[in-house]
Design an enzyme around this catalytic site. Structure first.
Site, short mmCIF file in Angstrom:
data_model
loop_
_atom_site.label_atom_id
_atom_site.label_comp_id
_atom_site.label_asym_id
_atom_site.label_seq_id
_atom_site.Cartn_x
_atom_site.Cartn_y
_atom_site.Cartn_z
N HIS A 48 0.82 -1.22 0.00
CA HIS A 48 0.00 0.00 0.00
C HIS A 48 0.85 1.27 0.00
CE1 HIS A 48 -2.95 3.03 0.97
NE2 HIS A 48 -2.43 3.20 2.18
N HIS A 72 3.58 6.71 5.77
CA HIS A 72 2.40 7.43 6.24
C HIS A 72 1.54 6.65 7.24
CE1 HIS A 72 0.27 5.25 2.97
NE2 HIS A 72 -0.80 5.43 3.72
N GLU A 76 0.53 5.37 12.86
CA GLU A 76 -0.84 4.93 13.17
C GLU A 76 -0.93 3.44 13.46
OE1 GLU A 76 -5.01 4.89 10.70
OE2 GLU A 76 -3.48 6.36 10.15
N ASP A 77 -0.19 2.61 12.71
CA ASP A 77 -0.40 1.15 12.75
C ASP A 77 0.75 0.36 13.35
OD1 ASP A 77 -2.85 1.53 11.54
OD2 ASP A 77 -2.09 1.24 9.51
N ASP A 259 -25.44 13.01 -26.53
CA ASP A 259 -25.48 13.65 -27.85
C ASP A 259 -24.42 14.75 -27.99
OD1 ASP A 259 -27.34 12.17 -29.06
OD2 ASP A 259 -29.04 13.51 -28.73
#
Length: 712
Positions: A48, A72, A76-77, A259
């Site tokens: 990712h 990034h 957070e993870d 159209d």
């Protein structure tokens, strides 16, 4: 599947070897940090961040942005901290990563509140470094590409957020390539069945259109070549979401929308753009009113192009965009076009790219102002959604400067766009030199002048028609502060009046005593205490006695409240914490008393009013008041006029009252008997002298038998 070596091959085209090495190092750090983690699709998690960095590499972003893309999700993870990243890769990269990271440490009960708080955090980081949003857009784009592994409800939630916030931000920053893909993927996630049906319908008619497109394209190219102009003609594919929105907004069928044939002509110079425009207008008839010059007046995001609509052979409608190669790059990549993140001076020297950065910074600065004024993150995100309007109107200031505003903007929006203080004090506007209502919608090409007054202030009614987020947030911010400031000011006046009985003033009280009292009464700040007094939630004399009691006064020495015999002055501009009783309608000149009403502040009654007779002498609930010499404004009063029936009497009565400069608010009539009528007139007067003048005028009518002030 792309690898780090594939990315490095791309980066060799525009980055230095040492910068490529830093990107490679960030990749290996992320690979180690995410070791053992997998995505919902089953792939290793590091695929990712690598994909996000590849998206940014396609936009030729700098090495720090690519490093932040690699890292990034690390804060957070994984257990890695921002400080650890700063030591490894520097403060700039760590700040970028932190700006993109969600608030994982705080638990939110409401998912919408969590999203709003996360966006607010990111907006603050954007104010320091605009690259934060570019990394976030690339992150969101790859997440949208891999939505398939998620539950349907989660898909819809992420798709809605993408369509509401992220694709409009990409549009606002002029990054068309990311915007269109986010919109297509968002549409597919939000309405999968509608997306598939529309996709199949487009594919089915594409074959029938190829011949027509080829013929028009050849005709346009031949026209340009014959004029010996440099330009290449391309057919434009219609995006599914824009087709769907047109069908819904214009209530047209699929065949009617399909159209229209779209073409783009890309040339070398601005001068050639206008020459090509003239050539194709000679080839096909232009549609009146459908020409837009975004080269002379660029869109807010820096987009430049000439747009024209033509009627081609056999009546076929054609839409053409004409732009230079530089404008084409700008339209696709916006502020990311040929990214060189330098100082403002260097950027301004880069012409169009520098101007784009300046616009982006101006927009982010506006976001920061809204964030500071917003009451909470949900209110902030509501303002941001309002601010991401796709259409603009272009109006002129009195000095001839061009100002961009969203479609539907009013003179109030214009005033706040000039300056917040201008918006706060505007009272009227001249549009094309004619006085116009503040709520009038502005149109492109108009000149707008705002008229201000020092005593003016924002009106709550403005919120019902303003179109810009800046205006809405500034009005709300002012009204909130006003609601807070007025009771605090009144509270201090009431407390000072109570302290007069002890020959003291609030400012004379030592800070230590005030702090002790706040602790005893459980208030955090002095403003909270004064606010409670002003709103009538705490008695001023009780607070005064508690303050003086801390100085050691004995109960025997305490004066009673009535000893403070000075009266509070009414100026008529106290605002929301001072109101006038509807039972007796006091006006300047009447003897009055103030009733301290819990939650409402002071309600002013005439001192003879029957409704306060029982509490008139209770000093904790009533305050002696008087009118100040400079009292201004209209004050409501009700007159009862008894008169004989006569045709046209009400019209004559209204005319006399208007001539006396009184403002009629309401007239009601009731029949006393077959001969007499009772008329109740609710009107605004400035004082008792003004009221007496009105009553004298009414008495001149021959059929009036009696006139008096009405009281309940």
């Amino acid at each position: 599947m792309s690898t780090i070596e594939d990315l490095v091959d791309r980066l060799r085209g525009y980055l230095k070897p040492e910068e490529i090495q830093q990107v490679r190092r960030a990749y290996y750090f992320a690979e180690q940090a995410h070791d053992g983690q997998r995505r919902r699709s089953g792939e290793h998690y590091v695929t990712h961040p690598l994909a996000v960095a590849t998206i940014l590499a396609n936009m030729h972003m700098d090495h720090q942005s690519l490093m932040a893309a690699m890292l990034h999700d690390v804060i957070e993870d994984t257990p890695v901290t921002k400080d650890a990243l700063a030591k490894q890769f520097g403060d700039t990269v760590a700040d970028l990563v932190d700006g993109v990271s969600k608030l994982t440490q705080i638990h939110f009960e409401d998912k919408a509140l969590a999203q709003a708080e996360n966006f607010q955090k990111m907006a603050l980081a954007m104010a320091k470094d605009i690259r934060v949003i570019l990394v976030k857009l690339a992150d969101r784009l790859h997440n949208m590409r891999t939505l398939g592994a998620l539950r349907p409800d989660k898909k819809r939630r992420i798709a809605r957020e993408t369509l509401d916030i992220y694709s409009p931000i990409a549009a606002r920053l002029g990054i068309n390539t990311i915007r269109t893909e986010l919109e297509e993927l968002g549409f597919a996630g939000m309405h999968p069945m509608r997306y598939e049906r529309l996709k199949r319908a487009v594919q089915s008619v594409r074959g029938n259109r190829k011949q027509v497109i080829r013929e028009i394209q050849n005709a346009l190219q031949t026209c340009i070549d014959d004029e010996e102009l440099s330009g290449k003609v391309f057919g434009r594919e219609k995006h599914l979401l824009s087709l769907y929105r047109k069908m819904r907004a214009r209530r047209k069928s699929f065949s009617e929308v399909m159209d229209v044939y779209g073409f783009r002509i890309v040339t070398d110079k601005v001068d050639t753009c206008y020459r090509i425009l003239g050539a194709i207008h000679n080839l096909y008839k232009p549609v009146p009113g459908r020409f837009k010059d975004y080269i002379a007046i660029p869109k807010a995001n820096g987009y430049q192009s000439l747009h024209t609509s033509l009627i081609g052979m056999n009546g076929i409608p054609i839409e053409v965009q004409i732009r230079t190669r530089e404008m084409e790059s700008m339209a696709n990549n916006g502020i990311a076009a040929h990214w060189l993140y330098k100082s403002e001076q260097e950027e301004s020297a880069k012409g169009m790219t520098g101007a784009s950065h300046a616009r982006a910074r101006q927009w982010v600065k506006g976001l920061l102002e809204m964030q500071q004024r917003a009451g909470n993150s949900l209110e902030f995100i509501e303002h941001v959604k309002m601010d991401l309007f796709p259409d603009e109107v272009y109006v002129f200031t009195p000095k001839g400067d061009i100002m961009e505003l969203p479609s539907g903007a009013t003179a109030v929006d214009f005033a706040y766009a000039v300056h917040t203080d201008v918006g706060n004090s505007c009272v009227a506007a001249r549009i094309n030199r004619r006085l116009s209502p503040l709520s009038a919608h502005l149109e492109s090409g108009q000149s707008v002048e705002v008229i201000t007054a020092p005593s003016a202030r924002p009106n709550l009614a403005w919120l019902s028609f303003v179109a810009t987020a800046k205006a809405r947030s500034a009005i709300r911010h002012y009204l909130k502060n006003q609601q807070r400031a007025e009771p605090v000011s009144l509270g201090k006046r009431l407390l000072n009046k109570a302290l007069d009985a002890f020959d003291k003033q609030y400012d004379d009280i030592p800070k230590a005593q005030i702090e002790a009292l706040l602790k005893e009464f459980q208030y955090e700040t002095e403003q909270d205490l004064l606010d409670a007094i002003g709103l009538g939630n705490r008695m001023a004399f009780g607070v005064a006695r508690a303050l003086i009691g801390q100085e050691g006064n004995s109960a025997e020495q305490e004066p009673t409240p009535s000893q403070g015999n000075n009266k509070l002055a009414i100026s008529g501009t106290e605002g929301m914490v001072t109101s006038y009783a509807r039972c007796c309608h006091p006006i300047p000149g009447d003897p009055v008393v103030g009733h301290i009403s819990s939650g409402r502040g002071i309600v002013i009654h005439m001192d003879t009013c029957r409704n306060i007779a029982d509490i008139r002498d209770d000093s904790n609930r009533c305050v002696p008041m008087d009118w100040s010499e400079g009292v201004t404004g209209d004050f409501t009063v009700v007159l009862r006029v008894e008169a004989e029936h006569q045709k046209g009497f009400i019209a004559s009565l209204a005319a006399l009252i208007t001539e006396a400069d009184a403002n009629i608010e309401k007239i009601t009539t009731e029949e006393r008997d077959a001969r007499l009528t009772m008329v109740n007139i609710e009107m605004g007067v400035s004082n008792r002298v003004h009221l007496a003048k009105v009553m004298r005028r009414i008495r001149t009518l021959t059929n009036v038998s009696r006139i008096s002030r009405a009281r309940r």
